[in-house]
Design an enzyme around this catalytic site. Structure first.
Site, mmCIF file in Angstrom:
data_model
loop_
_atom_site.group_PDB
_atom_site.id
_atom_site.type_symbol
_atom_site.label_atom_id
_atom_site.label_comp_id
_atom_site.label_asym_id
_atom_site.label_seq_id
_atom_site.Cartn_x
_atom_site.Cartn_y
_atom_site.Cartn_z
ATOM 1 N N LYS A 1 0.827 -1.215 0.000
ATOM 2 C CA LYS A 1 0.000 0.000 0.000
ATOM 3 C C LYS A 1 0.854 1.255 0.000
ATOM 4 C CE LYS A 1 -4.326 -1.880 1.376
ATOM 5 N NZ LYS A 1 -5.546 -1.809 2.130
ATOM 6 N N LYS B 1 -4.919 -10.101 -5.876
ATOM 7 C CA LYS B 1 -6.181 -10.452 -5.211
ATOM 8 C C LYS B 1 -7.303 -9.477 -5.600
ATOM 9 C CE LYS B 1 -6.210 -7.790 -0.986
ATOM 10 N NZ LYS B 1 -6.978 -7.621 0.184
ATOM 11 N N LYS C 1 -11.106 -3.994 -3.143
ATOM 12 C CA LYS C 1 -11.998 -2.836 -3.288
ATOM 13 C C LYS C 1 -11.299 -1.728 -4.071
ATOM 14 C CE LYS C 1 -13.968 -3.487 1.306
ATOM 15 N NZ LYS C 1 -12.836 -3.569 2.222
HETATM 16 N N1 AQP Z 1 -9.460 -11.207 -2.574
HETATM 17 C C1 AQP Z 1 -9.722 -11.692 -1.363
HETATM 18 N N2 AQP Z 1 -9.869 -13.035 -1.188
HETATM 19 C C2 AQP Z 1 -10.161 -13.548 0.025
HETATM 20 N N3 AQP Z 1 -10.337 -12.788 1.139
HETATM 21 C C3 AQP Z 1 -10.210 -11.441 1.006
HETATM 22 N N4 AQP Z 1 -10.323 -10.428 1.885
HETATM 23 C C4 AQP Z 1 -10.082 -9.255 1.243
HETATM 24 N N5 AQP Z 1 -9.826 -9.478 -0.040
HETATM 25 C C5 AQP Z 1 -9.889 -10.829 -0.237
HETATM 26 C C6 AQP Z 1 -10.677 -10.591 3.293
HETATM 27 O O1 AQP Z 1 -11.827 -9.803 3.541
HETATM 28 C C7 AQP Z 1 -11.809 -9.367 4.893
HETATM 29 C C8 AQP Z 1 -12.136 -7.910 4.981
HETATM 30 O O2 AQP Z 1 -11.207 -7.189 4.214
HETATM 31 P P1 AQP Z 1 -10.932 -5.654 4.490
HETATM 32 O O3 AQP Z 1 -11.857 -4.817 3.737
HETATM 33 O O4 AQP Z 1 -10.919 -5.365 5.921
HETATM 34 O O5 AQP Z 1 -9.468 -5.582 4.069
HETATM 35 P P2 AQP Z 1 -8.742 -5.526 2.736
HETATM 36 O O6 AQP Z 1 -7.836 -6.690 2.692
HETATM 37 O O7 AQP Z 1 -8.104 -4.210 2.738
HETATM 38 O O8 AQP Z 1 -9.834 -5.660 1.585
HETATM 39 P P3 AQP Z 1 -9.760 -5.063 0.171
HETATM 40 O O9 AQP Z 1 -11.008 -5.381 -0.512
HETATM 41 O O10 AQP Z 1 -8.525 -5.483 -0.531
HETATM 42 O O11 AQP Z 1 -9.742 -3.514 0.436
HETATM 43 P P4 AQP Z 1 -8.738 -2.407 -0.003
HETATM 44 O O12 AQP Z 1 -8.798 -2.385 -1.485
HETATM 45 O O13 AQP Z 1 -9.332 -1.175 0.630
HETATM 46 O O14 AQP Z 1 -7.403 -2.769 0.525
HETATM 47 C C9 AQP Z 1 -10.410 -9.699 5.445
HETATM 48 O O15 AQP Z 1 -10.514 -10.823 6.292
HETATM 49 C C10 AQP Z 1 -9.611 -10.044 4.215
HETATM 50 O O16 AQP Z 1 -8.636 -11.053 4.490
#
Ligand code: AQP
Length: 339
Positions: free
Chosen positions: A128, A209, A212
């Site tokens: 990030k 992966k 969002k």
């Molecule tokens: N691609 C994924 N596959 C499986 N699990 C996933 N998680 C996130 N992406 C995947 C799991 O979802 C939970 C909540 O995620 P979060 O929103 O708290 O965190 P994150 O990892 O930051 O999710 P994003 O979608 O990737 O958000 P951004 O883009 O803002 O960084 C967690 O348990 C995570 O493991």
């Protein structure tokens, strides 16, 4: 000490009946298929066997610059997603992180037992900080806030996707280090990462992966996407040129991702499923149908929720969360023993 289902429950918990599960999600955009298959469906299932504490982690969302008020509505939307997938506020504690002040207080104690070098090695920080112009100190110390979130609830189990494995292991290290310094105060949790679906990949860029904050929204299937959008996203999913359907995440990441999604949605096995296909088209069509069926009831429930109802249940959730968090924080203060 042992719980109903025979799992060990740490001694610091008062009269434990069932293990406690804790997890959180950032209000940084609509929940996607990766979040759901990797983590959230486990939250729902664990409600049968654990005391669930589920949290929308709004303070984490501030680790990158946000407009005033931006996180406010996003928090309500995230809670609606959680209610729609089946988090039951009568069976689990559902609340917003910033409503329980103890999270930030415990974070300081976690920062004081965390090493600078450990935080610098966190892969999510590396990823990030490379993609953001402004790298806040909050982004750097994010895993200490996450550790506080988890440890504040005497958590036994942390259901997360694979990308959070390192942060949960770090949380364990901090709890053990804190206990070594101050006595047997914090429960040391374990992660619960599903065998299939732990890392759902981006449909357009299957090397990364599903996220969002992906570059192209076409690779991310949102829980609120229309039938037409979901169909289009799967149809355009990146595969490869050799036209052989085989589960091989290294050499065939796009095809393997589609097989994983189909397997998780239908309770199947990706390797066995692969043998039923000789072309990519029918695999994409079946994955589309499986996801449409999975999301239909979720979308219906979500449409029935309104904002005032959500705000009201969050106030009740915060009261229930404080009832757990305050005694744990009292225990930490007593152990640190300041004047
Ligand atoms: N691609 C994924 N596959 C499986 N699990 C996933 N998680 C996130 N992406 C995947 C799991 O979802 C939970 C909540 O995620 P979060 O929103 O708290 O965190 P994150 O990892 O930051 O999710 P994003 O979608 O990737 O958000 P951004 O883009 O803002 O960084 C967690 O348990 C995570 O493991």
């Amino acid at each position: 000490m042992s719980s109903d289902d025979g799992q060990d429950v740490p001694a610091t918990r008062e009269s434990p009946i069932r293990p406690r599960a804790f997890s959180g999600i950032q209000p940084t955009g609509t929940v996607h298929l990766g979040n759901y298959l990797g983590a959230l469906r486990n939250w729902v299932d664990l409600q049968d066997t654990t005391d669930g504490v589920y949290c929308v982690v709004d303070l984490h969302a501030l680790s990158v610059p946000r407009e005033p008020g931006e996180v406010r509505q996003a928090t309500i939307e995230a809670v609606k997603d959680l209610l729609a997938i089946g988090i039951d506020p009568d069976r689990s504690i559902l609340f917003v992180q910033s409503h329980v002040r103890e999270h930030t207080e415990l974070t300081w104690h976690m920062q004081c037992v965390a090493a600078f070098g450990e935080l610098r090695r966190m892969t999510q920080f590396k990823d990030k900080s490379e993609s953001n112009d402004f790298v806040s100190a909050g982004l750097f110390t994010y895993p200490t806030l996450q550790a506080a979130d988890i440890l504040l609830y005497d958590t036994d189990i942390v259901p997360v996707g694979d990308d959070q494995r390192q942060h949960v292991e770090f949380t364990r290290d901090l709890a053990i280090r804190f206990n070594n310094r101050y006595g047997d105060v914090l429960v040391v949790p374990e992660h619960r990462i599903p065998e299939a679906g732990a890392r759902v990949m981006d449909l357009q860029n299957p090397g990364g992966k599903m996220s969002k904050s992906a570059d192209s929204p076409q690779g991310t299937v949102l829980l609120t996407d229309s039938e037409a959008d979901i169909t289009r996203k799967f149809k355009r999913a990146v595969t490869d040129n050799d036209a052989e359907v085989r589960f091989d995440p290294e050499r065939k990441p796009g095809v393997s991702n589609l097989l994983t999604i189909l397997a998780v949605a239908t309770d199947g096995d990706p390797v066995q499923l692969a043998s039923g296909y000789s072309q990519y088209g029918p695999l994409k069509a079946d994955a589309t149908q499986a996801i449409l069926e999975l999301l239909r009831p979720i979308q219906k429930r979500r449409a029935e929720l309104d904002d005032p109802e959500v705000v009201q249940l969050l106030a009740r959730g915060a009261d229930k969360a404080r009832a757990v968090a305050v005694p744990v924080m009292d225990r930490v203060r007593a152990a640190v023993n300041l004047l």
